[in-house]
Design a protein around this motif. Structure first.
Motif, short mmCIF file in Angstrom:
data_model
loop_
_atom_site.label_atom_id
_atom_site.label_comp_id
_atom_site.label_asym_id
_atom_site.label_seq_id
_atom_site.Cartn_x
_atom_site.Cartn_y
_atom_site.Cartn_z
N HIS A 5 0.80 -1.21 0.00
CA HIS A 5 0.00 0.00 0.00
C HIS A 5 0.84 1.27 0.00
N ASP A 6 2.15 1.15 -0.16
CA ASP A 6 3.00 2.33 -0.15
C ASP A 6 3.35 2.76 -1.57
N SER A 7 2.35 2.97 -2.42
CA SER A 7 2.64 3.36 -3.78
C SER A 7 2.82 4.85 -3.89
N THR A 169 -2.45 1.32 -4.11
CA THR A 169 -3.25 1.39 -2.90
C THR A 169 -4.70 1.01 -3.18
N ASP A 170 -5.41 0.66 -2.11
CA ASP A 170 -6.84 0.41 -2.25
C ASP A 170 -7.57 1.65 -2.76
N GLU A 171 -7.11 2.82 -2.32
CA GLU A 171 -7.73 4.07 -2.78
C GLU A 171 -7.62 4.20 -4.29
N ARG A 187 -6.86 -8.12 -1.38
CA ARG A 187 -7.42 -6.89 -0.81
C ARG A 187 -8.73 -7.18 -0.11
#
Length: 372
Positions: A5-7, A169-171, A187
């Motif tokens: 998640h650290d994109s 990220t999920d976002e 996810r």
């Protein structure tokens, strides 16, 4: 293998104003019910296929576009009739009529990996008989590259996207799903246009380590995946939990970071020997790392499982054929691909989405034995 998640942020992510504009140069194609066969005779029609199969033309049409709810026998009868009559549906014409491209995009991380290969087999089988074709691209475990690949698929007007793991990220996934439905593995998201599902990696790793503990092992080395990978972190937690439940002290010197590739399994074993660690078993965070560990042990004259037991995680097809065959935690890779595809098609067609992923299970083969 899973997402990180650290994109990094990407200015192109929010510039999607042109993705859904219709193409003014589009031309009308012929009717999908009168379509060319493979030779120079008169074209085979959908009505002829229906007559040969003993069903209605509407049933043939719905089977071709993936919306029919019919018995397996009726579906097979239609497929046999299509083969017999050399019926060749014009998918572009069908798609234009329904406002669809009849293609789905698939983002994998490493096309050469047997992990993704097995999942893609499930995707391919789920697409059979639906009229859909796939476009496969690779993100190479790079968040910025994944974003560009997804934008490429959206620009090509795919009807939906399957994201097999990844580091965006999920976002970002939710933002992209505003333009096309997305189903993603690894996810935990659930909206009308975005569905994610993940396996219990902690439980799977716990199963593997508990198996070794039940065989009497107390000094168990662990080869992790990348430190910024969610699946790797969960599998390390499962290792630690199994030790704690058995009242075995955690020794961080027995934990060596890998990267899910064979070479890191070799390096991990070399490191353990170079630092003179004492251990009777090795638990690798995936099968590829276990393959590398096995080779390093072999080169050092260490017998598996007589001297050291070895466990992997994934149950890749090749794990049944290693020397000796590898004890490992089975991920339902084929089923994941099949279920993800059916879920995406259901979202595209506005149908109820139901997903039930088989649980992880330990497959005991010949690389583990009771410690002496």
């Amino acid at each position: 293998m899973s997402e990180n998640h650290d994109s990094p942020s990407n200015p192109h992510l929010n510039d999607m104003s042109t993705l859904d504009k219709p193409d003014s140069n589009s031309t009308k194609l012929g009717s999908p019910s009168t379509l060319a066969s493979g030779d120079n005779d008169a074209p085979t029609t959908l009505i002829e296929v229906a007559r040969t199969a003993g069903v209605s033309p509407s049933t043939v049409s719905r089977i071709l576009n993936g919306t029919a709810k019919v018995s397996d026998e009726k579906r097979q009868a239609v497929m046999d009739a299509i083969a017999k009559t050399n019926f060749a549906p014009n998918q572009m014409a069908q798609g234009l009529k329904k406002g669809k491209s009849m293609t789905i995009g698939i983002v994998v991380q490493d096309i050469s990996s047997p992990f993704f290969d097995e999942t893609l087999h499930g995707v391919d089988d789920a697409l059979k008989g639906t009229g859909y074709a796939s476009v496969i691209v690779s993100g190479h475990w790079n968040a910025a590259e994944e974003i560009e690949r997804i934008r490429l698929l959206l620009a090509r007007k795919v009807d939906g996207i399957i994201l097999l793991s990844g580091r965006i990220t999920d976002e970002s996934v939710l933002q992209f799903s505003q333009h096309r439905p997305i189903v993603s593995t690894g996810r935990d998201i659930h909206t009308d246009k975005a569905l994610g599902f993940k396996l219990d990696n902690e439980y799977g790793s716990w199963l593997a380590v508990r198996h070794l503990i039940e065989l009497g092992h107390r000094r168990i080395a662990f080869i992790t995946g990348p430190s910024n990978n969610c699946d790797a972190a969960e599998r390390l937690t499962g290792y630690q939990r199994a030790l704690q439940e058995a009242d075995i002290p955690f020794d961080d010197k027995l934990v060596v970071e890998g990267d899910f590739h064979e070479s890191s399994g070799m390096r991990a074993i070399n490191h353990l020997f170079d630092t003179q660690q004492q251990f009777t078993a090795v638990c690798a965070a995936n099968d590829l790392s276990a393959y590398g560990a096995r080779l390093s042990l072999y080169r050092k004259g260490i017998r598996v499982p007589e001297d050291i037991s070895l466990v992997g995680f994934d149950d890749l097809p090749g794990s049944s054929y290693t020397t000796p065959p590898l004890t490992t935690v089975k991920q339902p890779l084929y089923e994941i691909g099949r279920i993800a595809t059916k879920a995406l098609l259901n979202i595209i067609n506005g149908e109820v989405v139901e997903t039930s992923i088989p649980p992880l299970e330990l497959v005991v083969r010949e690389t583990t034995r009771r410690t002496r």
